[in-house]
Scaffold this motif. Sequence first.
Motif, PDB file in Angstrom:
ATOM      1  N   ILE A 107     -48.253   3.617  51.824  1.00  0.00           N
ATOM      2  CA  ILE A 107     -49.639   3.979  51.181  1.00  0.00           C
ATOM      3  C   ILE A 107     -50.549   2.909  51.330  1.00  0.00           C
ATOM      4  O   ILE A 107     -50.162   1.795  50.850  1.00  0.00           O
ATOM      5  CB  ILE A 107     -49.550   4.494  49.847  1.00  0.00           C
ATOM      6  CG1 ILE A 107     -50.947   5.425  49.695  1.00  0.00           C
ATOM      7  CG2 ILE A 107     -49.383   3.654  48.690  1.00  0.00           C
ATOM      8  CD1 ILE A 107     -50.896   6.295  48.435  1.00  0.00           C
ATOM      9  N   VAL A 108     -51.682   3.011  51.809  1.00  0.00           N
ATOM     10  CA  VAL A 108     -52.547   1.923  52.014  1.00  0.00           C
ATOM     11  C   VAL A 108     -53.978   2.376  51.729  1.00  0.00           C
ATOM     12  O   VAL A 108     -54.513   3.316  51.892  1.00  0.00           O
ATOM     13  CB  VAL A 108     -52.881   1.734  53.674  1.00  0.00           C
ATOM     14  CG1 VAL A 108     -53.901   0.559  54.107  1.00  0.00           C
ATOM     15  CG2 VAL A 108     -51.393   1.709  54.298  1.00  0.00           C
ATOM     16  N   SER A 109     -54.527   1.450  50.774  1.00  0.00           N
ATOM     17  CA  SER A 109     -55.775   1.800  50.095  1.00  0.00           C
ATOM     18  C   SER A 109     -56.972   1.412  51.127  1.00  0.00           C
ATOM     19  O   SER A 109     -56.835   0.528  51.921  1.00  0.00           O
ATOM     20  CB  SER A 109     -56.090   0.925  48.631  1.00  0.00           C
ATOM     21  OG  SER A 109     -56.019  -0.385  49.117  1.00  0.00           O
TER      22      SER A 109
ATOM     23  N   ILE B 117     -48.840  11.757  45.093  1.00  0.00           N
ATOM     24  CA  ILE B 117     -49.523  10.415  44.957  1.00  0.00           C
ATOM     25  C   ILE B 117     -50.455  10.320  43.628  1.00  0.00           C
ATOM     26  O   ILE B 117     -51.008  11.343  43.337  1.00  0.00           O
ATOM     27  CB  ILE B 117     -50.650  10.396  46.002  1.00  0.00           C
ATOM     28  CG1 ILE B 117     -49.768  10.408  47.516  1.00  0.00           C
ATOM     29  CG2 ILE B 117     -51.465   9.163  46.012  1.00  0.00           C
ATOM     30  CD1 ILE B 117     -50.698  11.074  48.648  1.00  0.00           C
ATOM     31  N   LEU B 118     -50.490   9.105  43.258  1.00  0.00           N
ATOM     32  CA  LEU B 118     -51.265   9.070  42.029  1.00  0.00           C
ATOM     33  C   LEU B 118     -52.363   7.929  42.415  1.00  0.00           C
ATOM     34  O   LEU B 118     -51.989   6.813  42.925  1.00  0.00           O
ATOM     35  CB  LEU B 118     -50.545   8.583  41.030  1.00  0.00           C
ATOM     36  CG  LEU B 118     -51.262   8.080  39.691  1.00  0.00           C
ATOM     37  CD1 LEU B 118     -51.985   9.306  38.969  1.00  0.00           C
ATOM     38  CD2 LEU B 118     -50.318   7.269  38.432  1.00  0.00           C
TER      39      LEU B 118
ATOM     40  N   LEU C   4     -47.452   5.940  45.598  1.00  0.00           N
ATOM     41  CA  LEU C   4     -46.715   6.946  46.327  1.00  0.00           C
ATOM     42  C   LEU C   4     -45.598   7.119  45.165  1.00  0.00           C
ATOM     43  O   LEU C   4     -44.746   6.560  45.399  1.00  0.00           O
ATOM     44  CB  LEU C   4     -46.301   6.517  47.603  1.00  0.00           C
ATOM     45  CG  LEU C   4     -45.555   7.565  48.389  1.00  0.00           C
ATOM     46  CD1 LEU C   4     -46.714   8.602  48.849  1.00  0.00           C
ATOM     47  CD2 LEU C   4     -45.089   7.029  49.772  1.00  0.00           C
ATOM     48  N   LEU C   5     -45.746   8.326  44.520  1.00  0.00           N
ATOM     49  CA  LEU C   5     -44.449   8.619  43.746  1.00  0.00           C
ATOM     50  C   LEU C   5     -43.592   9.412  44.397  1.00  0.00           C
ATOM     51  O   LEU C   5     -42.199   9.135  43.831  1.00  0.00           O
ATOM     52  CB  LEU C   5     -45.132   9.693  42.581  1.00  0.00           C
ATOM     53  CG  LEU C   5     -46.443   9.141  41.880  1.00  0.00           C
ATOM     54  CD1 LEU C   5     -47.002  10.276  40.709  1.00  0.00           C
ATOM     55  CD2 LEU C   5     -46.228   7.829  41.002  1.00  0.00           C
ATOM     56  N   LYS C   6     -43.757  10.138  45.281  1.00  0.00           N
ATOM     57  CA  LYS C   6     -42.494  10.875  45.796  1.00  0.00           C
ATOM     58  C   LYS C   6     -42.716  11.266  47.264  1.00  0.00           C
ATOM     59  O   LYS C   6     -43.965  11.422  47.664  1.00  0.00           O
ATOM     60  CB  LYS C   6     -42.398  12.118  45.038  1.00  0.00           C
ATOM     61  CG  LYS C   6     -41.126  12.935  45.389  1.00  0.00           C
ATOM     62  CD  LYS C   6     -40.937  14.387  44.663  1.00  0.00           C
ATOM     63  CE  LYS C   6     -39.684  14.904  44.939  1.00  0.00           C
ATOM     64  NZ  LYS C   6     -39.588  16.239  43.944  1.00  0.00           N
ATOM     65  N   THR C   7     -41.805  11.119  48.147  1.00  0.00           N
ATOM     66  CA  THR C   7     -41.825  11.553  49.653  1.00  0.00           C
ATOM     67  C   THR C   7     -40.913  12.650  49.823  1.00  0.00           C
ATOM     68  O   THR C   7     -39.798  12.640  49.204  1.00  0.00           O
ATOM     69  CB  THR C   7     -41.472  10.365  50.417  1.00  0.00           C
ATOM     70  OG1 THR C   7     -40.234   9.996  50.368  1.00  0.00           O
ATOM     71  CG2 THR C   7     -42.529   9.257  50.326  1.00  0.00           C
TER      72      THR C   7
ATOM     73  N   LEU D 290     -52.071  13.724  43.079  1.00  0.00           N
ATOM     74  CA  LEU D 290     -52.111  14.875  43.972  1.00  0.00           C
ATOM     75  C   LEU D 290     -50.841  15.134  44.709  1.00  0.00           C
ATOM     76  O   LEU D 290     -49.982  14.422  44.785  1.00  0.00           O
ATOM     77  CB  LEU D 290     -52.929  14.061  45.135  1.00  0.00           C
ATOM     78  CG  LEU D 290     -54.307  13.486  44.693  1.00  0.00           C
ATOM     79  CD1 LEU D 290     -54.942  12.194  45.456  1.00  0.00           C
ATOM     80  CD2 LEU D 290     -55.459  14.389  44.792  1.00  0.00           C
ATOM     81  N   THR D 291     -50.781  16.214  45.067  1.00  0.00           N
ATOM     82  CA  THR D 291     -49.539  17.128  45.779  1.00  0.00           C
ATOM     83  C   THR D 291     -50.008  17.369  47.028  1.00  0.00           C
ATOM     84  O   THR D 291     -50.957  18.411  47.348  1.00  0.00           O
ATOM     85  CB  THR D 291     -48.860  18.143  44.760  1.00  0.00           C
ATOM     86  OG1 THR D 291     -48.623  17.650  43.615  1.00  0.00           O
ATOM     87  CG2 THR D 291     -47.682  18.454  45.766  1.00  0.00           C
TER      88      THR D 291
END
Length: 210
Positions: A206-208, A86-87, A53-56, A173-174
């Motif tokens: 973030i949950v896989s 998200i990456l 999770l790169l940014k919120t 992803l944005t």
Amino acid sequence: MLKKLYYVGLAALLASGPGERAIAAEFDPETQLDGRASVDVSASVPENERLRLLKTPDIDFGRVTFHDELVADLLFEASVSNAFEILNITGSGAGFHVNQKYSHFTASLENGSAPYVLPVRAIELSVTGGPTTMINATNSIAYGLLNPGQPEPEYGPIEARVLTGLPDANGFLTSGTLRAEMIIDGKRLGEIVPEEEYEATITTTIVSGL
């Protein structure tokens, strides 16, 4: 196997004195609440992590001004300046979820007594737009009814699903735009203490896996 990555931000509400506008025109403004939330995704993750999770979003709940004698719910609608980033380079096709949870909004006191708790009745999160590989939340509850006990029901934090990444949601992803609504219980406005700043912690995970 589910894996969680946690990011913690801060939300704040300021209760202050006379304001400039009222929630209804027939009332003179006496009390106002300013709502702000700033989420800083600064937690580090190992370089080999493939789901990040790169940014919120940064959130500003704006201002609501109300009369002390008005017994009605107060609604804060957040304006959001950016999106979730998200990456996902897991290559597993497992998908993922992005969740958010808000703590109580409290004002700490210097004398060490119990903090004031803002009478929040609900926080709802929705996302609009974004890629077709992600499912957006609609009115997902991040704070709501925990116990319908009498005479005082209990309200508090609930983990809300904001986004669901489908198995083909890969790469950078944005998300679409986040909309947050917060409702203050109109029957408990007398519990709001002016000139105090109310703060809450926002935890984003973030949950896989689906």
